[in-house]
Design an enzyme around this catalytic site. Structure first.
Site, PDB file in Angstrom:
ATOM      1  N   ARG A 187      -8.801   8.497  -2.152  1.00  0.00           N
ATOM      2  CA  ARG A 187      -8.363   7.111  -2.061  1.00  0.00           C
ATOM      3  C   ARG A 187      -7.581   6.942  -0.756  1.00  0.00           C
ATOM      4  NH1 ARG A 187      -3.355   4.524  -3.976  1.00  0.00           N
ATOM      5  NH2 ARG A 187      -3.753   2.300  -4.140  1.00  0.00           N
TER       6      ARG A 187
ATOM      7  N   HIS B 123      -2.936  -1.859   2.155  1.00  0.00           N
ATOM      8  CA  HIS B 123      -1.804  -1.052   1.673  1.00  0.00           C
ATOM      9  C   HIS B 123      -0.637  -1.340   2.616  1.00  0.00           C
ATOM     10  CE1 HIS B 123      -0.765   2.749  -0.814  1.00  0.00           C
ATOM     11  NE2 HIS B 123       0.343   2.381  -0.218  1.00  0.00           N
TER      12      HIS B 123
ATOM     13  N   GLU C 146      -0.504  -2.560  -4.901  1.00  0.00           N
ATOM     14  CA  GLU C 146       0.856  -2.938  -5.287  1.00  0.00           C
ATOM     15  C   GLU C 146       1.361  -4.228  -4.649  1.00  0.00           C
ATOM     16  OE1 GLU C 146       3.532   0.330  -4.696  1.00  0.00           O
ATOM     17  OE2 GLU C 146       2.459   1.633  -6.069  1.00  0.00           O
TER      18      GLU C 146
ATOM     19  N   ASN D 108      -0.668   2.470 -10.653  1.00  0.00           N
ATOM     20  CA  ASN D 108       0.238   3.422 -10.010  1.00  0.00           C
ATOM     21  C   ASN D 108       1.472   3.519 -10.884  1.00  0.00           C
ATOM     22  OD1 ASN D 108      -1.592   3.398  -7.932  1.00  0.00           O
ATOM     23  ND2 ASN D 108      -0.239   2.422  -6.436  1.00  0.00           N
TER      24      ASN D 108
ATOM     25  N   TYR E   8       5.085   5.918 -11.609  1.00  0.00           N
ATOM     26  CA  TYR E   8       5.984   7.030 -11.260  1.00  0.00           C
ATOM     27  C   TYR E   8       7.077   7.219 -12.303  1.00  0.00           C
ATOM     28  CZ  TYR E   8       3.720   7.019  -6.699  1.00  0.00           C
ATOM     29  OH  TYR E   8       2.787   7.095  -5.697  1.00  0.00           O
TER      30      TYR E   8
ATOM     31  N   GLU F  51      -2.253   6.291  -8.443  1.00  0.00           N
ATOM     32  CA  GLU F  51      -1.153   7.045  -7.826  1.00  0.00           C
ATOM     33  C   GLU F  51      -0.249   7.582  -8.920  1.00  0.00           C
ATOM     34  OE1 GLU F  51       1.371   5.122  -4.886  1.00  0.00           O
ATOM     35  OE2 GLU F  51      -0.378   4.275  -3.887  1.00  0.00           O
TER      36      GLU F  51
HETATM   37  C1  PNW Z   1       4.047   3.482  -3.862  1.00  0.00           C
HETATM   38  N1  PNW Z   1       9.587   0.953  -5.942  1.00  0.00           N
HETATM   39  O1  PNW Z   1       5.133   2.787  -3.399  1.00  0.00           O
HETATM   40  C2  PNW Z   1       3.050   3.314  -2.734  1.00  0.00           C
HETATM   41  O2  PNW Z   1       1.798   2.825  -3.089  1.00  0.00           O
HETATM   42  C3  PNW Z   1       2.977   4.469  -1.821  1.00  0.00           C
HETATM   43  O3  PNW Z   1       2.570   4.031  -0.551  1.00  0.00           O
HETATM   44  C4  PNW Z   1       4.299   5.212  -1.812  1.00  0.00           C
HETATM   45  O4  PNW Z   1       4.343   6.205  -0.841  1.00  0.00           O
HETATM   46  C5  PNW Z   1       4.490   5.776  -3.205  1.00  0.00           C
HETATM   47  O5  PNW Z   1       4.442   4.762  -4.185  1.00  0.00           O
HETATM   48  C6  PNW Z   1       5.784   6.547  -3.388  1.00  0.00           C
HETATM   49  O6  PNW Z   1       6.887   5.721  -3.195  1.00  0.00           O
HETATM   50  C7  PNW Z   1       6.220   2.371  -4.100  1.00  0.00           C
HETATM   51  O7  PNW Z   1      10.657   1.070  -5.359  1.00  0.00           O
HETATM   52  C8  PNW Z   1       7.423   2.316  -3.421  1.00  0.00           C
HETATM   53  O8  PNW Z   1       9.489   0.419  -7.080  1.00  0.00           O
HETATM   54  C9  PNW Z   1       8.537   1.837  -4.026  1.00  0.00           C
HETATM   55  C10 PNW Z   1       8.453   1.403  -5.332  1.00  0.00           C
HETATM   56  C11 PNW Z   1       7.249   1.457  -6.022  1.00  0.00           C
HETATM   57  C12 PNW Z   1       6.146   1.928  -5.400  1.00  0.00           C
END
Ligand code: PNW
Length: 478
Positions: free
Chosen positions: A75, A118, A163, A291, A293, A372
């Protein structure tokens, strides 16, 4: 125990601005991130995207690495500012780069999974109003059409946006991402124009014959910090609205959620919407990229040690709340959960919950791909040069198990992409946070697979063996 369905795609993800470098080469012009990185204090240590991982010049080497790891899919994103800076002609040299990348991937048996946006809007388009302006959605459609004209014969998976949450709330409300604006009214307009750009481009890509078109959202479970507190429950509802439902509902139900419209009325949410927009935006999707985390703990009450938001990022400039509301995303979070170098809590169950919940809440939900998932840690290089990134390895394994659990509970998940293939430019954190399963030495630009890459390669190899898919290549770890 069910295993992953046959055909499940195992991949890894990157984004153009974060890895390519060559920021002003072969006709590429400044993106909003090139401009933002030059604002004092905007990016930690004043890091720029000028060189990044130099992927622009090392692309064949990086594809060879993907092949060694046994990835099924890669991707990546195309850079609008490399391809069509402003209202000028398409830049042939920029398009050629992606054409060579796609050829290289296909020659190595790797599925190209392309994202059109992106976050690297051409600065010239920003100067015409950026996402606060409706015109940008039409310019995005034209850019998409130009990319399709060159790559449409070989690329089957098209993602419009990565995002939109970050492009709108972080870019126009918090101001921690480019273009660094802090104006909730513009942020609310940006949300709608990103949606509209998605709708316009999707329609055009389908007319041109694109096989599969989708979008990637970053979704989190918004959890009330104290579930017995009415105010915390309401705060969680509002944050869920602004994080998740303001994006999901227009796409999957053709409407903005009632409560979100009410919460954002003072910022003119309805003023941006014209007749026909929501029909365009809610065209059926072939897939939804998710995505994920971490979850968010939400409270109506500021806590002593809670930052106002977990989105502060590496910025040393004054930062506004990402949301035009008063809720607090509390942080650090739940007891007993470890944190990554981003101070994001590690809680794989959250991913299972999220994937299962989407299917229950949206009748029109298309196939899901985790586009992601991954973690930043402060890696240590051993004397022998190896990187024993035990925590990242565990993070990835546990989240893959969480995806498996979601599938067992009925979620239609068809692929998983680790973020990220390479250490890279982590936006406002610059090169200060490493998400790669492959280390990049920023002095020599040398790539070294970390233990997590080797572990991921063997997970893929095991899966390939169990589904009797003949692995495209032999991975480096067995
Ligand atoms: C994503 N938040 O970003 C992105 O798609 C990537 O480019 C990035 O490197 C990756 O996650 C890791 O951070 C985010 O603060 C950045 O909520 C910040 C947030 C969420 C997603």
């Amino acid at each position: 125990m069910t295993d992953f369905p046959p055909g499940f795609l195992w991949g890894s993800a990157t984004a153009a601005a974060q890895i390519e470098g060559a920021a002003f080469e072969d006709g590429k012009e400044a993106s909003i991130w090139d401009a933002f990185a030059r604002v004092p204090g905007a990016v930690l240590n004043g890091d720029t995207l000028d060189v990044a991982d130099d992927h622009y010049h090392r692309m064949p080497e990086d594809v060879a690495l993907m092949k060694r790891l046994g990835l099924h899919a890669y991707r990546f994103s195309t850079s609008w500012s490399r391809i069509k800076p402003g209202d000028r002609e398409f830049n042939r040299k920029g398009l050629d780069f992606y054409s060579r990348l796609v050829d290289e991937l296909l020659a190595n048996g790797i599925v190209p999974w392309l994202t059109l946006y992106h976050w690297d809007l051409p600065q010239a388009v920003q100067e015409l109003g950026g996402w606060a302006s409706r015109d940008t959605a039409y310019r995005f459609r034209d850019y998409a059409e130009g990319v399709y004209a060159v790559l449409g014969d070989r690329v089957t998976r098209w993602t419009t946006f990565n995002e939109p949450f970050c492009s709108s709330w972080l870019g126009y409300a918090a101001g921690v991402h480019a273009p660094g604006v802090q104006d909730p009214r513009q942020a609310v307009a940006a949300v709608h124009h990103l949606h509209l750009g998605h709708g316009l481009a999707t329609k055009r890509l389908r007319e041109l014959g694109a096989e599969e078109v989708g979008i990637t959202l970053n979704l989190t479970n918004a959890l009330p910090r104290d579930p017995s507190d009415e105010a915390d429950l309401d705060a969680a509802r509002r944050i869920d609205g602004l994080n998740n439902r303001i994006f999901l509902d227009p796409l999957l139900r053709g409407e903005y959620p009632e409560d979100v419209r009410h919460d954002l009325a003072e910022y003119g949410i309805d003023d941006n919407v014209r007749d026909g927009d929501l029909e365009l935006i809610s065209q059926p999707l072939d897939f939804l990229g998710v995505n994920h985390y971490h979850d968010d703990q939400v409270s109506a009450h500021p806590l002593e040690h809670a930052l106002e938001t977990h989105l502060v990022q590496g910025s040393t400039r004054p930062v506004a709340s990402p949301f035009p509301t008063a809720e607090f995303v509390t942080f650090p979070q739940r007891e007993g959960l470890s944190l990554t170098a981003m101070e994001w809590e590690v809680n794989p169950v959250g991913l299972t919950t999220l994937l299962v919940r989407l299917g229950r809440e949206y009748d029109t939900l298309p196939a899901l791909y985790v586009t992601e998932n991954g973690a930043a840690y402060d890696d240590v290089v051993s004397e022998d040069g190896a990187i024993h990134d035990v925590e990242r390895t565990a993070y990835i394994r546990d989240h893959i198990d969480a995806v498996r659990a979601a599938i067992e509970q009925g979620a239609d998940v068809r692929g998983y992409f680790v973020w990220s293939l390479l250490d890279n430019f982590e936006w406002a954190w610059g090169y200060g946070k490493r998400f790669g399963i492959v280390r990049v030495d920023y002095d020599t630009l040398e790539r070294t697979p970390k233990d997590s890459a080797l572990a991921y390669a063997s997970i893929i190899a095991d899966h390939d063996a169990s589904t009797q898919a003949s692995p495209v290549v032999s991975p480096i770890a067995g």
